[in-house]
Design an enzyme around this catalytic site. Structure first.
Site, PDB file in Angstrom:
ATOM      1  N   GLU A 124       0.861  -1.195   0.000  1.00  0.00           N
ATOM      2  CA  GLU A 124       0.000   0.000   0.000  1.00  0.00           C
ATOM      3  C   GLU A 124       0.891   1.236   0.000  1.00  0.00           C
ATOM      4  O   GLU A 124       0.870   2.056   0.912  1.00  0.00           O
ATOM      5  CB  GLU A 124      -0.976   0.000   1.189  1.00  0.00           C
ATOM      6  N   GLU A 126       4.388   8.399  -3.655  1.00  0.00           N
ATOM      7  CA  GLU A 126       5.118   7.829  -2.519  1.00  0.00           C
ATOM      8  C   GLU A 126       6.098   6.761  -2.997  1.00  0.00           C
ATOM      9  O   GLU A 126       6.446   5.846  -2.256  1.00  0.00           O
ATOM     10  CB  GLU A 126       4.146   7.290  -1.475  1.00  0.00           C
TER      11      GLU A 126
END
Length: 828
Positions: free
Chosen positions: A461, A470
C-alpha cells in the site's frame, strides 16, 4: 448536535423612534425568546451620526486655505449608536444572541474626491473601533455604487484592513454584501467580488455575504461560490412563497442551496469564519402568512435541522465535522520515519482493507489453482507498517491453506513500526510471519540470484494521494527486479493519476498567509475547491510487473521501464474564472475487477490514449475514451493533492487550458519530482461579421445616495407553535408546483433589492429611483450598432464575402513550477 450554521435576524424598526429600538433590544435579551436565532443584525450607528459627520465635512470643505486643518471625524456618542454598550453584559449568556454589525452604507468609498474617500475610511474606522469594544467580530459592508471606480473602492477596503484594529485577535471580519447572481450575467457579482478580493491581496478578514436569489442558481455559479469564504446568506422575506397551509416556505432550489452551504461550511472554516443565515424584511409580509414573523424563523431552523440529519446520515459525518481544515505536505514514507499516529489514522479506513482482503483472497485462489504449483506459496507484504495488510493476509491464509503451504513475509524498514510487528506477531500470528527489517529497495540486492527469495504474491500500500507520489513504482521495481518471476502477482496491479484545473481561493489564501511554497504540491483536507473543467484527465498509468518479460536479465535489457512521464492535457472551460492550480486523484486496480478510486462521484474522465492508438486518436478524437467514474464509498485514507500556481491565472468564457504535468526520475540526483505549467487559449472565428467583440457596460442604481433611512416600525415577537403546526408549515414535498414562476409573496424584489434591504437603502429611494432599484446591475449592451427593426447588425457593417477563419490565440501562461525539484522532491 448543534448545527454548524447559525441563524440571524435583522429587525424592522425606525431608528428615530428610540423607544421602539430599546424595546426590541430588551426583547432580544429576554430568556426564551431568543432560542430561535443566534445573531441580531443591527447598524453600528444611526442617521444622527450621519448628520453630524455631514456637518463636520461641510465645515471642512468651507474652511479657507489659510486656516486649513486636517479632517477630523468625531467618534459616535451614545445617541449615535444602535447597540448600547450597557446591554452587552446580557449578551454574555448562552441564551442571548450576539450581534452582527452593519457598517454605514451612505459612504462613498469609490468617490473620485480623495477627501470623500478619506471621510468614509475614518467613519468606518470609528465604527470598527466601537464594534471591537462591544465584542462584535463580524461586520457587513455595502457594495460599491459605481463600478467604474471599483479600484478606488478596493483600495479603501484594503487600507481599512491594514489597520491594527482589524487583525488584533480575535480578528474582525469585513463582509461585502452582494446578490448571489443575476440573470443578466450570472458571474457578474462574482467578478466584482473577485476584483476587490484581489486588490486586497486575499486578506483573511475579507469575506462575502450573499443574497439568495429568486430563481434557480446555475450549478457553475453555485459551485464557484461554495469555494469562497461566504460569511452570511441573506434571506429576504420576498423570496418566500406560501404553501397550501399559508405558511412561508422556500422553493426547492433555495432549500438545496442552503443545504449545500451547510454541507461545505465545515470545510470552509479554514479561517474560523462562521456561516450565518440572516432573515430580513420579515415584517413586510407578516400579515400575509400564517404565523407572522416567527414563522420564517421556525421554518429556517427546521430546514437547518433537517439538513443536519441528512449530513449525519453518513456515519462519519459527525466525526468529520469536528476536524479542522488542513493543508499538509505529502508524506515521504520512503525517506521519512512515519509516526505512530499516522499509521493509526490510515488503519481506521476499513473500506480500503476490506477491498484489499477481497483482492488477496482471489489472488490466493488463483495461485493455488495452478497445477504447476508444487511448492509453498511465498507472499510478501512490502512496507508492512504496523501490519494491517499482514493481518488480513494471515486471516485469508488461515481460511484457505495449511501452515506448510504458505510462507508469509512482512518487510518493513521503520524500526519503530517493526517493534509493533514483533508484538503483533507474538500476540496474533503465533510467530508464523517472517519479519524482515530492511529497505525494500536494498533487500538482498547484493546476494547472488540463487539465494534471493522469490515471491509469488507481492502486496503493498505504497500509494499516495496522486498514486505514484510515494515512490510505489520505484520501490516495487526493486521487488520485481530481484525477487519476482514471470507469474508473480502484484497487488495493486496498476494505478493511474488524474488532474483537473481548480478554483480554490481559500487554499491559495492559506498558502499566502503561512508563507508556504506555491511551487510544492499540498495534500488538502476539508478545503473547498471547484473543478473548472467538465472532465478530469488521466495523465499516466503504472502497471506491475512494470516489465512483463523480465526474467532476470539486467535492467538495461528491459526497454519498457518508464519512471519518468510527461503529459500534455487540454481542458475546455465554458465559463470565465480563475485557476489556482490542479487537483490530483488516483485509481488503483488491486486485482481482477477490484478497484480503489479517489475521484469525485460522477466524474467524467478522459483516459490517456495508449501508445498504439495515439496516432489514430490524433486523427479521430472519438477514439479517446471517456468514462464515468465514482469515489470508493466511505474510503477516507487519501485526501486530494493540489499542485498550486504561483500566480492565479484568469481566463474568459470558452477558454482552453493546456496543462503540462511531468514526473521526473533522476538516477544521477537520486530523486523524483513533479513539474507543471499552464497556458490558456481562446478560439476566434473571423467571419463576415468581423472580429469585433461586444463590450459590456455595467451600471448600478444610485439609490444609495439618499439622505435618511426609514424602516417600518414594528416590534419583533416570537411565538411558540406545536409540532403539528410545523409539520403543516413545512410540507416540503407539496410546496409549489411551478418553482420558477409561482407563489412568491412579492414579484418586485431582485437580488439587489435584498442587499439594499439589508443596508436599509430601499426605503430611502425617491419615486424617480424606484424603477432603477429593480433594474439589473449589469446591463449587457453591444458595442456594434444594431438595426432598430430586427436587432441585427446594420448592413453596412457586414462583410458578406469574408471567409471564416478559426484562430487559436494564447491569452495567458504560467511559469514552469518546481523546476529541478527545488521546492519538493522525493529521495530514493
Amino acid at each position: 448536535m448543534h448545527s454548524n450554521v447559525f441563524v440571524g435576524v435583522k429587525p424592522g424598526f425606525n431608528y428615530k423612534q428610540h423607544s421602539k429600538s430599546s424595546r426590541f433590544l430588551e426583547n432580544v435579551s429576554t430568556p426564551g425568546l431568543s432560542s430561535n436565532y443566534d445573531y441580531v443584525l443591527l447598524p453600528i450607528t444611526t442617521p444622527r451620526y450621519k448628520e453630524i459627520v455631514g456637518q463636520v465635512f461641510k465645515e471642512f470643505q468651507n474652511q479657507s486655505k489659510q486656516n486649513w486643518q486636517p479632517l477630523r471625524v468625531p467618534e459616535p456618542q451614545l445617541q449615535d449608536i444602535c447597540i448600547p454598550p450597557f446591554n452587552i453584559n446580557k449578551l454574555d449568556n448562552d441564551d442571548t444572541p450576539s450581534y452582527i454589525g452593519l457598517l454605514s452604507s451612505w459612504l462613498e468609498l469609490e468617490s473620485r474626491d480623495p477627501s470623500v474617500r478619506d471621510l468614509g475610511l475614518k467613519v468606518l474606522l470609528n465604527e470598527c473601533k466601537y464594534a471591537r469594544f462591544v465584542g462584535i467580530n463580524k461586520l457587513i459592508l455595502a457594495p460599491p455604487r459605481d463600478l467604474s471606480n471599483l479600484q478606488l473602492y478596493g483600495q479603501m477596503i484594503y487600507r481599512l484592513l491594514q489597520k491594527p484594529i482589524i487583525f488584533t485577535a480575535p480578528a474582525l471580519t469585513i463582509s461585502i454584501s452582494l446578490p448571489l447572481y443575476e440573470d443578466s450575467d450570472p458571474l457578474a457579482t462574482w467578478e466584482l467580488w473577485n476584483t476587490v478580493r484581489k486588490l486586497c491581496e486575499y486578506h483573511s478578514s475579507l469575506t462575502i455575504s450573499l443574497a439568495l436569489p429568486r430563481s434557480r442558481t446555475p450549478s457553475y455559479v453555485l459551485n464557484r461560490w461554495l469555494a469562497e469564504p461566504v460569511s452570511c446568506l441573506l434571506v429576504s422575506s420576498s423570496i418566500f412563497a406560501s404553501n397550501q397551509y399559508a405558511y412561508p416556505v422556500l422553493h426547492k432550489f433555495n432549500q438545496n442551496l442552503i443545504l449545500k452551504f451547510q454541507n461545505i461550511n465545515g470545510d470552509s472554516q479554514i479561517l474560523g469564519n462562521e456561516l450565518c443565515v440572516i432573515l430580513h424584511g420579515m415584517e413586510k409580509y407578516a400579515d400575509d402568512v400564517k404565523g407572522g414573523e416567527s414563522a420564517y424563523l421556525e421554518y429556517i431552523n427546521y430546514l437547518l435541522k433537517k439538513g443536519d440529519k441528512i449530513l449525519n446520515s453518513n456515519g462519519n459525518r459527525q466525526f468529520m465535522l469536528q476536524e479542522q481544515s488542513r493543508i499538509m505536505p505529502p508524506l515521504k514514507p520512503h525517506s521519512d520515519t512515519l509516526l505512530n499516529s499516522t499509521y493509526l489514522t490510515f488503519e481506521k479506513d476499513l473500506v480500503k482493507y476490506d477491498l484489499y482482503e477481497s483482492a488477496i483472497s482471489e489472488a490466493l485462489q488463483d495461485v493455488s489453482s495452478q497445477e504447476s504449483f508444487k511448492r509453498p506459496i511465498v507472499i510478501l507484504v512490502a512496507g508492512a507498517g504496523r501490519g494491517p495488510l499482514v493481518d488480513r493476509t494471515f486471516k485469508m491464509i488461515s481460511m484457505l491453506f495449511t501452515e506448510s503451504e504458505v510462507s508469509l513475509i512482512a518487510l518493513e524498514k521503520n524500526p519503530q513500526a517493526y517493534l509493533y510487528l514483533q508484538k503483533r506477531n507474538f500476540d496474533c500470528w503465533d510467530n508464523k510471519v517472517k519479519l524482515i527489517k530492511e529497505d525494500m529497495t536494498k533487500w538482498q540486492i547484493d546476494e547472488p540470484p540463487e539465494k534471493r527469495i522469490q515471491v509469488d504474491i507481492c502486496i503493498s500500500e505504497l500509494l499516495g494521494s496522486f498514486g505514484c507520489n510515494e515512490l510505489s513504482p520505484e520501490c516495487l521495481w526493486s521487488i520485481e527486479k530481484y525477487h519476482s518471476h514471470k507469474d508473480t502477482i502484484f497487488i495493486p496491479r496498476s494505478y493511474s493519476s488524474y488532474i483537473a484545473p481548480i478554483f480554490s481561493p481559500l487554499f491559495y489564501q492559506k498558502l499566502l498567509q503561512t508563507n508556504r511554497s506555491l511551487e510544492a504540491p499540498w495534500v488538502v483536507h476539508k478545503v473547498p475547491y471547484c473543478i473548472l473543467s467538465s472532465k478530469i484527465n488521466e495523465v499516466w498509468k503504472f502497471e506491475h510487473p512494470i516489465c512483463e518479460n523480465y526474467v532476470g536479465q539486467d535492467e538495461d535489457d528491459c526497454d519498457t521501464i518508464k519512471f519518468s512521464h510527461s503529459s500534455l492535457n487540454e481542458f475546455k472551460i465554458k465559463h470565465r474564472g480563475e485557476v489556482h492550480g490542479f487537483v490530483g486523484f488516483f485509481t488503483a486496480n488491486l486485482y481482477n475487477n477490484i478497484f480503489l478510486s479517489t475521484l469525485p462521484d460522477d466524474s467524467m474522465v478522459r483516459l490517456k490514449s495508449s501508445e498504439e492508438t495515439s496516432m489514430h486518436a490524433r486523427q479521430n478524437e472519438n477514439l479517446q475514451l471517456i468514462k464515468k467514474c465514482h469515489h470508493t464509498s466511505n474510503m477516507t485514507s487519501w485526501s486530494p493533492i493540489i499542485f498550486p500556481l504561483k500566480q492565479p491565472l484568469s481566463f474568459i468564457d470558452d477558454s482552453e487550458l493546456s496543462v503540462l504535468m511531468s514526473r521526473i526520475h533522476s538516477d544521477t540526483e537520486q530523486k523524483i519530482w513533479y513539474e507543471w505549467s499552464l497556458e490558456s487559449f481562446i478560439y476566434l472565428m473571423l467571419s463576415n461579421y468581423g472580429s469585433a467583440a461586444a463590450a459590456t457596460n455595467m451600471t448600478i442604481p444610485r439609490s444609495m445616495a439618499a439622505d435618511d433611512t426609514k424602516i417600518l416600525g414594528r416590534n419583533y415577537h416570537l411565538s411558540t407553535t406545536t409540532n403539528q403546526k410545523l409539520d403543516n408549515q413545512i410540507d416540503l414535498d407539496q410546496d409549489i408546483e411551478n418553482e420558477e414562476e409561482q407563489g412568491f409573496l412579492s414579484n418586485l424584489e431582485t437580488g439587489w433589492q435584498s442587499v439594499q434591504d439589508i443596508h436599509g437603502l430601499s426605503e430611502t429611494a425617491g419615486p424617480s429611483q424606484l424603477s432603477s432599484i429593480n433594474r439589473p446591475m449589469f446591463d449587457l449592451k453591444s458595442s456594434r450598432a444594431l438595426d432598430s427593426a430586427n436587432g441585427l447588425p446594420r448592413h453596412e457593417d457586414v462583410e458578406e464575402d469574408a471567409p471564416e477563419v478559426h484562430v487559436r490565440v494564447k491569452t495567458g501562461v504560467s511559469t514552469l513550477h518546481n523546476v529541478g525539484g527545488r521546492a519538493f522532491s522525493l529521495q530514493l
